[in-house]
Design a protein around this motif. Structure first.
Motif, PDB file in Angstrom:
ATOM      1  N   LEU A 376    -107.739  68.332   2.218  1.00  0.00           N
ATOM      2  CA  LEU A 376    -107.656  69.468   1.297  1.00  0.00           C
ATOM      3  C   LEU A 376    -109.033  69.800   0.743  1.00  0.00           C
ATOM      4  O   LEU A 376    -109.782  68.905   0.348  1.00  0.00           O
ATOM      5  N   SER A 377    -109.347  71.102   0.702  1.00  0.00           N
ATOM      6  CA  SER A 377    -110.600  71.518   0.063  1.00  0.00           C
ATOM      7  C   SER A 377    -110.304  72.000  -1.354  1.00  0.00           C
ATOM      8  O   SER A 377    -109.229  72.550  -1.620  1.00  0.00           O
ATOM      9  N   ARG A 378    -111.241  71.806  -2.251  1.00  0.00           N
ATOM     10  CA  ARG A 378    -111.041  72.202  -3.646  1.00  0.00           C
ATOM     11  C   ARG A 378    -110.759  73.697  -3.766  1.00  0.00           C
ATOM     12  O   ARG A 378    -109.922  74.126  -4.564  1.00  0.00           O
ATOM     13  N   ALA A 379    -111.444  74.524  -2.963  1.00  0.00           N
ATOM     14  CA  ALA A 379    -111.282  75.973  -3.058  1.00  0.00           C
ATOM     15  C   ALA A 379    -109.863  76.429  -2.734  1.00  0.00           C
ATOM     16  O   ALA A 379    -109.414  77.489  -3.199  1.00  0.00           O
ATOM     17  N   ASP A 380    -109.139  75.638  -1.941  1.00  0.00           N
ATOM     18  CA  ASP A 380    -107.785  76.025  -1.519  1.00  0.00           C
ATOM     19  C   ASP A 380    -106.691  75.363  -2.348  1.00  0.00           C
ATOM     20  O   ASP A 380    -105.505  75.602  -2.103  1.00  0.00           O
ATOM     21  N   CYS A 381    -107.074  74.547  -3.313  1.00  0.00           N
ATOM     22  CA  CYS A 381    -106.100  73.897  -4.195  1.00  0.00           C
ATOM     23  C   CYS A 381    -106.197  74.554  -5.575  1.00  0.00           C
ATOM     24  O   CYS A 381    -107.220  74.433  -6.253  1.00  0.00           O
ATOM     25  N   HIS A 382    -105.126  75.241  -5.984  1.00  0.00           N
ATOM     26  CA  HIS A 382    -105.136  76.013  -7.229  1.00  0.00           C
ATOM     27  C   HIS A 382    -104.272  75.303  -8.269  1.00  0.00           C
ATOM     28  O   HIS A 382    -103.077  75.086  -8.043  1.00  0.00           O
TER      29      HIS A 382
END
Length: 389
Positions: A376-382
């Motif tokens: 998981l990338s931080r930008a895609d985890c909201h």
């Protein structure tokens, strides 16, 4: 409330002025519609600039169709104000309520509302007949609009002999035949099959560019809203949940409800372990894994807050369990389900604590029971507060 009897101003004048001023052709301010004690629409405000499409998006019962009917004059709002062009067509404060036929709008209904006993040409020309336009002009305008929507050779055909897609075109032609500056669409594509729906979306955009009308489009289909809109008004329980460009609504949903409605199918629950200075948080998942996420919640997070992380199934990477590197966060699990869907493979991964949906590519395939690693990338985890939906 008294009815305003003067004619709604029409033609290019108001539109040209709106363009010059960078203003809006449709303005909705603090619109409210009550049914008894229930607010079907609650303090809704938005603008529709000339020649743009504003989509009212949301689940059934969210208030989007009621809002559209208030714009059309088919419902009398409880309070607020609606302006179309230069004319206030509804105002509770000024005691104005303009009749639907004087608002210079077209409307395309979900059911198309085609009269089966009439020919295609008579269906399309009916609004002009009601307006007492002379017959020769009706014939000319009907012929032109039927050519424009691809039904030029079907004017004499009985409307009952048309396919669903052709009926949709007839309804559209009837709404456009007297060149309204605003056209209201109430889920007009929902009765079409997937391929025809996609084609009609493209045709609507082309027609709008040719005829220069403003669209207010009601839909529950996120793909439809994303494809057609300049702005999306996402609604929930009569309120506006988010109002933004399609790209911003899709890529940066402002609430957990927005994320779920727009297809963020995975939700991970945990506790804030740390808060960064640039809108990032680290979330502890069951004291086993840490997930780095972007904070999208409306209230700032604090250490120890219970939060939910929303992730799209197509924005994660699936790798063999033995793979390892230090880039980003990850979860471990095994494949429960692997379904081939043509363009991708849909996986359900069991992490032990919850199931996780992953849309994987076809370059690396996994089978049921395989041990895997979800990256998981931080930008895609909201991330949002857990009780915010």
């Amino acid at each position: 409330m008294q009815t305003q009897n003067q004619k709604t101003k029409a033609g290019p004048g108001p539109v040209d002025r709106m363009k010059a001023q960078g203003g809006s052709l449709v303005q909705v301010r603090n619109l409210r519609k009550m049914y008894g004690d229930v607010a079907a629409v609650d303090n809704v405000s938005f603008d529709a600039p000339p020649n743009e499409t504003i989509s009212l998006l949301g689940p059934s019962g969210c208030g989007k169709t009621t809002t559209l009917r208030c714009l059309a004059g088919l419902e009398v709002p409880t309070s607020g104000e609606i302006t179309i062009g230069d004319t206030i067509v509804y105002s509770s404060e000024k005691n104005i309520m303009v009749e639907p036929e004087k608002r210079n709008i077209g409307m395309v209904f979900q059911s198309y509302a085609i009269w089966p006993h009439m020919t295609v040409a008579n269906n399309v020309g009916f609004p002009l007949s009601i307006a007492k336009v002379n017959k020769s002009e009706i014939r000319e305008r009907v012929r032109d609009i039927l050519e424009l929507v691809g039904l030029g050779e079907l004017g004499a055909r009985s409307a009952s002999a048309l396919s669903g897609g052709q009926q949709q075109r007839v309804a559209l032609a009837r709404a456009l035949v007297y060149t309204p500056k605003v056209v209201l669409f109430d889920e007009p594509l929902s009765n079409l099959d997937a391929n025809l729906r996609e084609r009609m979306r493209a045709e609507l955009k082309v027609l709008q560019e040719r005829l220069n009308f403003t669209s207010i489009f009601v839909t529950h289909d996120q793909q439809e809203a994303l494809a057609l809109s300049n702005k999306i008004v996402l609604m929930k329980s009569g309120l506006i949940e988010q109002l933004d460009s399609p790209e911003n609504v899709f890529k940066a949903p402002s609430t957990l409800f927005s994320a779920h409605f727009l297809g963020y199918s995975n939700t991970i629950h945990g506790e804030v372990a740390s808060v960064g200075s640039n809108g990032e948080v680290t979330v502890s998942i069951d004291n086993e894994s840490d997930i780095d996420a972007t904070w999208n919640g409306q209230e700032p997070p604090k250490n120890g807050d219970r939060v939910s992380i929303a992730v799209r199934a197509d924005r994660v990477r699936l790798r063999p369990a033995r793979a390892s590197d230090d880039s980003g966060s990850f979860l471990s699990g095994h494949i429960d389900v692997a379904s081939f869907l043509g363009t991708h493979i849909s996986y359900i991964v069991n992490t032990g604590s919850f199931s996780f949906n992953v849309d994987g590519d076809q370059d690396t395939r996994f089978s049921r029971g395989d041990e895997v690693r979800i990256e998981l990338s931080r930008a895609d985890c909201h991330a949002y507060h857990a009780d915010s939906e």
